[in-house]
Scaffold this active site. Structure first.
Site, PDB file in Angstrom:
ATOM      1  N   HIS A  81       0.829  -1.215   0.000  1.00 31.30           N
ATOM      2  CA  HIS A  81       0.000   0.000   0.000  1.00 31.30           C
ATOM      3  C   HIS A  81       0.866   1.268   0.000  1.00 31.30           C
ATOM      4  CE1 HIS A  81      -3.903  -2.052   0.859  1.00 31.30           C
ATOM      5  NE2 HIS A  81      -3.113  -2.944   1.425  1.00 31.30           N
ATOM      6  N   ASN A 153     -10.314  -2.713   2.587  1.00 29.71           N
ATOM      7  CA  ASN A 153     -10.023  -2.710   1.152  1.00 29.71           C
ATOM      8  C   ASN A 153     -11.308  -2.475   0.367  1.00 29.71           C
ATOM      9  OD1 ASN A 153      -7.275  -3.199   1.371  1.00 29.71           O
ATOM     10  ND2 ASN A 153      -7.447  -5.403   1.025  1.00 29.71           N
ATOM     11  N   TYR A 367       1.058  -3.991  11.986  1.00 32.84           N
ATOM     12  CA  TYR A 367       1.050  -2.574  11.599  1.00 32.84           C
ATOM     13  C   TYR A 367       1.942  -1.718  12.492  1.00 32.84           C
ATOM     14  CZ  TYR A 367      -2.601  -3.768   8.270  1.00 32.84           C
ATOM     15  OH  TYR A 367      -3.281  -4.322   7.220  1.00 32.84           O
TER      16      TYR A 367
HETATM   17 FE1  HDE Z   1      -2.526  -4.747   5.488  1.00 34.62          FE
HETATM   18  N1  HDE Z   1      -0.689  -3.983   5.920  1.00 34.62           N
HETATM   19  N2  HDE Z   1      -1.894  -6.577   6.044  1.00 34.62           N
HETATM   20  N3  HDE Z   1      -4.278  -5.573   4.887  1.00 34.62           N
HETATM   21  N4  HDE Z   1      -3.136  -2.975   4.883  1.00 34.62           N
HETATM   22  C1  HDE Z   1      -0.304  -2.706   5.782  1.00 34.62           C
HETATM   23  O1  HDE Z   1       0.888  -1.427   7.383  1.00 34.62           O
HETATM   24  C2  HDE Z   1      -0.792  -6.836   6.762  1.00 34.62           C
HETATM   25  C3  HDE Z   1      -4.651  -6.882   5.001  1.00 34.62           C
HETATM   26  C4  HDE Z   1      -4.387  -2.648   4.447  1.00 34.62           C
HETATM   27  O2  HDE Z   1      -3.114   3.574   3.949  1.00 34.62           O
HETATM   28  C5  HDE Z   1       1.036  -2.411   6.389  1.00 34.62           C
HETATM   29  O3  HDE Z   1       1.430   0.763   7.782  1.00 34.62           O
HETATM   30  C6  HDE Z   1      -0.755  -8.223   7.137  1.00 34.62           C
HETATM   31  C7  HDE Z   1      -6.060  -7.032   4.819  1.00 34.62           C
HETATM   32  C8  HDE Z   1      -4.438  -1.259   4.058  1.00 34.62           C
HETATM   33  O4  HDE Z   1      -1.450   3.373   5.354  1.00 34.62           O
HETATM   34  C9  HDE Z   1       1.427  -3.767   7.013  1.00 34.62           C
HETATM   35  C10 HDE Z   1      -1.871  -8.783   6.599  1.00 34.62           C
HETATM   36  C11 HDE Z   1      -6.520  -5.775   4.572  1.00 34.62           C
HETATM   37  C12 HDE Z   1      -3.150  -0.773   4.294  1.00 34.62           C
HETATM   38  C13 HDE Z   1       0.256  -4.638   6.648  1.00 34.62           C
HETATM   39  C14 HDE Z   1      -2.586  -7.759   5.932  1.00 34.62           C
HETATM   40  C15 HDE Z   1      -5.402  -4.885   4.615  1.00 34.62           C
HETATM   41  C16 HDE Z   1      -2.369  -1.854   4.806  1.00 34.62           C
HETATM   42  C17 HDE Z   1       2.026  -1.786   5.427  1.00 34.62           C
HETATM   43  C18 HDE Z   1      -2.293 -10.236   6.667  1.00 34.62           C
HETATM   44  C19 HDE Z   1      -7.949  -5.345   4.286  1.00 34.62           C
HETATM   45  C20 HDE Z   1      -2.669   0.638   4.010  1.00 34.62           C
HETATM   46  C21 HDE Z   1       2.220  -0.355   5.855  1.00 34.62           C
HETATM   47  C22 HDE Z   1      -2.625 -10.671   7.972  1.00 34.62           C
HETATM   48  C23 HDE Z   1      -8.837  -5.568   5.415  1.00 34.62           C
HETATM   49  C24 HDE Z   1      -2.903   1.559   5.164  1.00 34.62           C
HETATM   50  C25 HDE Z   1       1.487  -0.240   7.093  1.00 34.62           C
HETATM   51  C26 HDE Z   1      -2.453   2.958   4.792  1.00 34.62           C
HETATM   52  C27 HDE Z   1      -1.034  -1.744   5.193  1.00 34.62           C
HETATM   53  C28 HDE Z   1       0.188  -5.913   7.056  1.00 34.62           C
HETATM   54  C29 HDE Z   1      -3.776  -8.014   5.219  1.00 34.62           C
HETATM   55  C30 HDE Z   1      -5.552  -3.486   4.358  1.00 34.62           C
HETATM   56  C31 HDE Z   1       2.753  -4.347   6.547  1.00 34.62           C
HETATM   57  C32 HDE Z   1       0.341  -8.888   7.944  1.00 34.62           C
HETATM   58  C33 HDE Z   1      -6.867  -8.329   4.904  1.00 34.62           C
HETATM   59  C34 HDE Z   1      -5.637  -0.497   3.511  1.00 34.62           C
HETATM   60  O5  HDE Z   1       1.560  -3.674   8.393  1.00 34.62           O
END
Ligand code: HDE
Length: 697
Positions: A81, A153, A367
């Site tokens: 993202h 999402n 996060y």
């Molecule tokens: Fe994320 N995701 N994600 N994700 N995600 C990040 O956090 C992660 C997942 C989502 O505009 C990271 O600050 C794992 C689902 C958005 O700043 C990180 C797993 C959904 C954003 C991370 C998921 C999301 C992130 C990268 C599996 C929808 C952007 C930078 C368990 C519900 C937020 C950060 C923004 C960002 C990890 C799965 C949505 C790496 C480990 C499911 C919208 O922490």
């Protein structure tokens, strides 16, 4: 000795040190430029040198500080993202849902400030806005009880059921480890190698291959919390919920060729659209809805409600609208706000709670962890964009970049300092503090430690099939073509047959079509961990069934040239504006064109740089001569050809017919004159133009 700029009080950005320059454009009343230590800077254009042509001096603290700061102006981008665009706004609770939750932000009539960031997932921060990709929809609510982040999402399901698979998914989809390409796209070996080995991803792949991943605008896409959460009321009763954001403008997506060409036309298409909409007062708006259900419902389903690869059909549990989100202010500074904002699914307020969804549980850790590395300090919560807007007090101290100056010696708890006249600091809040819900979530909390997945997570195809049968014929054609396109970019021979073998469990027609498109034999069907079942189609899953016929929020490119009829132009422009649309004048020269009345009409964009894909519909207002002139210009022919190919309405003056003929435009309901019929046509798209559709029929 030559006079030195530091000897003067010039401060005007002058290029010479030979004489005291005049005051610059900022004028004398402007604020003074200083170093970070507050020392006024006399000359910001010339470094300190030894002699007129001599080497720069180490002593030049102005130069050193400026370059030092510049050298450190970038921070690590988000691992996923990375590319995002954001806006401020508010959330307003429109229903009394105290039966469901005690959260203050859901008190009817309560307005809560929010910051919302939309993003793509795979590309880097500098990548384009319109690749085929999932979009992030992250909302930070600055509530009176602390920050709640709903980090969702634009698709209601996810690729995997367990967080332990996330690094593999992301490694596979991002640019390949050795080549560092492709950027921001999934059409490559490693992604499909992984995906074809991961039956649980099939449902999400159906969504990813649909036009959901090609939104026309952030304003026309839905958002979803994905996981099942809990809402907890004042009596401690908990209900399961799924969160939905429904766009006021209805759903809209582009088609693939249009999305590709948008990348060439405007890398920042979505970012610009969001910014311009807000700047013009056309505030993007969504309704927040919840699907509410209890444990009895959860237990009665064939799938597990804690499985993030499943939807709960809206026909089974309708979406109850409880609030609205309005984005009404652009950020003042991209870095300070959009880049530094840190969302975290673990940020939660009393009245909302997690469930044991194994994907959510992994996110709760990730996060905060990644943000420490991205923002460099455990104190990033103090950045204005991240700080809660309610009082925040605790004994967490020190660390890099501590911005506050905590007073007194109470930095531990319990303490007896207050009883003896000193400030003892804050105390726990047993009544109003966050308490984890004790309601059973369906999980076996007391079970043995096991690395397993529940049997109820084993059906990977029924919901993918549900998605497929809920699409219109045209949407199905897009999905089939996307699978073909993506896998046509895969060089590993074993991958496409493996993927098609999985798709046979979704729909035999889809699998056959993909095999035909790739020119491969239909492979044997993959063995399903659990045999899929048919579910009742759900209209909520289709974009086409949730579009609105409206010009509101849509733009119309109005092509003119010298000689265009002034009355015809005014009337179509007024009609577009009157219907809530945004007319933008396009002419061969940006200076505009001289109309039939001899007056010059300025253009919003030059034809060569304003292709029709940036508009939702086009109006061609030309005189006979004007049309003749444009017939020889490739950009004009392409303008019309693409508008037709991208299924958009084309309204044209009678004199423009030769240009339409040259562009291959065929008569249909979307090709009109410039009357009211055009305004109606411009409010929608014409999917029956697509050749794929006829092939399928
Ligand atoms: Fe994320 N995701 N994600 N994700 N995600 C990040 O956090 C992660 C997942 C989502 O505009 C990271 O600050 C794992 C689902 C958005 O700043 C990180 C797993 C959904 C954003 C991370 C998921 C999301 C992130 C990268 C599996 C929808 C952007 C930078 C368990 C519900 C937020 C950060 C923004 C960002 C990890 C799965 C949505 C790496 C480990 C499911 C919208 O922490």
């Amino acid at each position: 000795m030559a006079p030195n700029a530091f000897d003067t009080d010039a401060g005007n950005g002058g290029e010479t040190h030979q004489h005291v320059p005049e005051r610059g454009p900022h004028g004398a009343a402007e604020a003074h430029l200083t170093t970070n230590q507050g020392i006024r800077v006399s000359d910001n254009q010339n470094s300190l040198k030894s002699g007129e042509r001599g080497p720069a001096l180490l002593e030049d603290f102005v130069l050193r500080e400026k370059i030092f700061h510049f050298d450190h102006e970038r921070i690590p981008e988000r691992i996923v993202h990375a590319r995002g665009s954001a806006a401020h706004g508010f959330f307003e609770a429109v229903e009394d849902i105290s039966d469901l939750t005690k959260a203050a932000l859901f008190t009817k009539g309560q307005k809560t400030p929010v910051f919302v960031r939309f993003s793509t997932v795979a590309g880097g921060a500098g990548s384009v806005d319109t690749p085929r990709d999932v979009r992030g929809f992250a909302v930070k609510f600055y509530t009176t009880e602390g920050n709640w982040d709903l980090v969702g999402n634009n698709i209601p399901v996810f690729f995997i059921q367990d967080a332990i698979k996330f690094p593999d998914l992301i490694h596979a989809v991002k640019m390949e480890a050795d080549k560092a390409y492709p950027q921001a796209g999934s059409a490559h070996d490693t992604f499909w190698d992984w995906a074809s080995l991961m039956p649980e991803a099939t449902h999400m792949l159906m969504w990813a291959m649909s036009d959901r991943t090609l939104p026309r605008s952030f304003r026309t896409m839905e958002g979803f919390g994905i996981h099942t959460f809990q809402l907890v009321n004042a009596a401690g009763q908990a209900h399961f919920v799924k969160f939905h954001w429904k766009p006021k403008l209805g759903l809209q997506s582009t088609i693939w060729d249009e999305a590709l060409k948008l990348q060439a036309a405007d890398n920042d298409y979505h970012r610009r659209d969001l910014h311009e909409a807000i700047a013009s007062g056309a505030y993007p708006e969504w309704r927040l809805g919840v699907q509410v259900f209890d444990k009895a419902f959860a237990d009665a389903q064939a799938y597990d409600v804690l499985d993030a690869t499943k939807v709960i059909p809206e026909e089974d549990v309708p979406v109850r609208i409880i609030g609205r989100l309005v984005l009404d202010r652009n950020p003042d500074n991209f870095f300070a706000e959009t880049e530094q904002v840190a969302f975290c699914p673990a940020n939660i307020v009393p009245g909302v709670d997690f469930t044991d969804d194994p994907l959510l549980q992994g996110r709760l850790f990730s996060y905060l962890d990644t943000q420490k590395s991205r923002l460099g300090t455990a104190n990033f919560h103090q950045l204005p964009i991240n700080a809660p807007k309610c009082p925040m007090m605790n004994f967490q101290r020190d660390g890099q970049m501590q911005m506050a100056v905590p007073k007194g010696r109470a930095n531990y708890e319990p303490n007896s300092l207050a009883a003896h006249g000193e400030d003892g600091g804050p105390r726990e809040c047993p009544v109003t503090g966050f308490r984890t819900s004790t309601a059973p979530t369906g999980a076996d909390e007391a079970g043995d430690k096991l690395r397993v997945r529940a049997e109820r997570f084993a059906d990977h195809y029924s919901h993918a099939r549900l998605f497929w049968v809920s699409q219109t014929k045209s949407e199905q054609a897009h999905i089939a073509s996307s699978f073909v396109f993506e896998m046509s970019k895969v060089g590993l021979e074993q991958v496409p047959p493996r993927m098609v073998a999985n798709l046979r469990n979704v729909d035999e027609g889809l699998a056959q079509r993909v095999a035909d498109g790739l020119g491969i034999d239909l492979p044997p069907k993959a063995k399903a961990a659990k045999a899929p079942v048919d579910m009742k189609p759900s209209d909520a899953l289709s974009i086409h069934k949730n579009m609105k016929t409206t010009l509101e929020g849509r733009s119309v490119g109005v092509l003119i040239a010298d000689g265009s009829d002034a009355t015809e132009l005014t009337s179509v422009v007024d009609a577009i504006t009157g219907a809530g649309g945004r007319p933008l004048i396009v002419a061969p020269k940006v200076g505009g064109a001289v109309l039939s009345n001899g007056k010059r009409m300025k253009a919003d964009g030059q034809l060569a740089g304003s292709p029709s894909q940036i508009f939702d519909a086009v109006a061609i207002v030309l005189s006979e001569d004007g049309c003749k002139g444009l017939m020889g210009q490739g950009a004009a022919v392409q303008f019309v050809m693409d508008a037709f190919g991208h299924l958009k309405a084309i309204g044209a003056s009678a004199a423009a017919k030769p240009l339409l003929d040259k562009a291959g435009v065929k008569a249909d309901a979307g090709v009109t004159d410039l009357s009211k019929t055009f305004i109606e046509a411009a409010s929608r798209r014409f999917y029956d133009r697509e050749p794929d559709l006829r092939q399928l029929a």
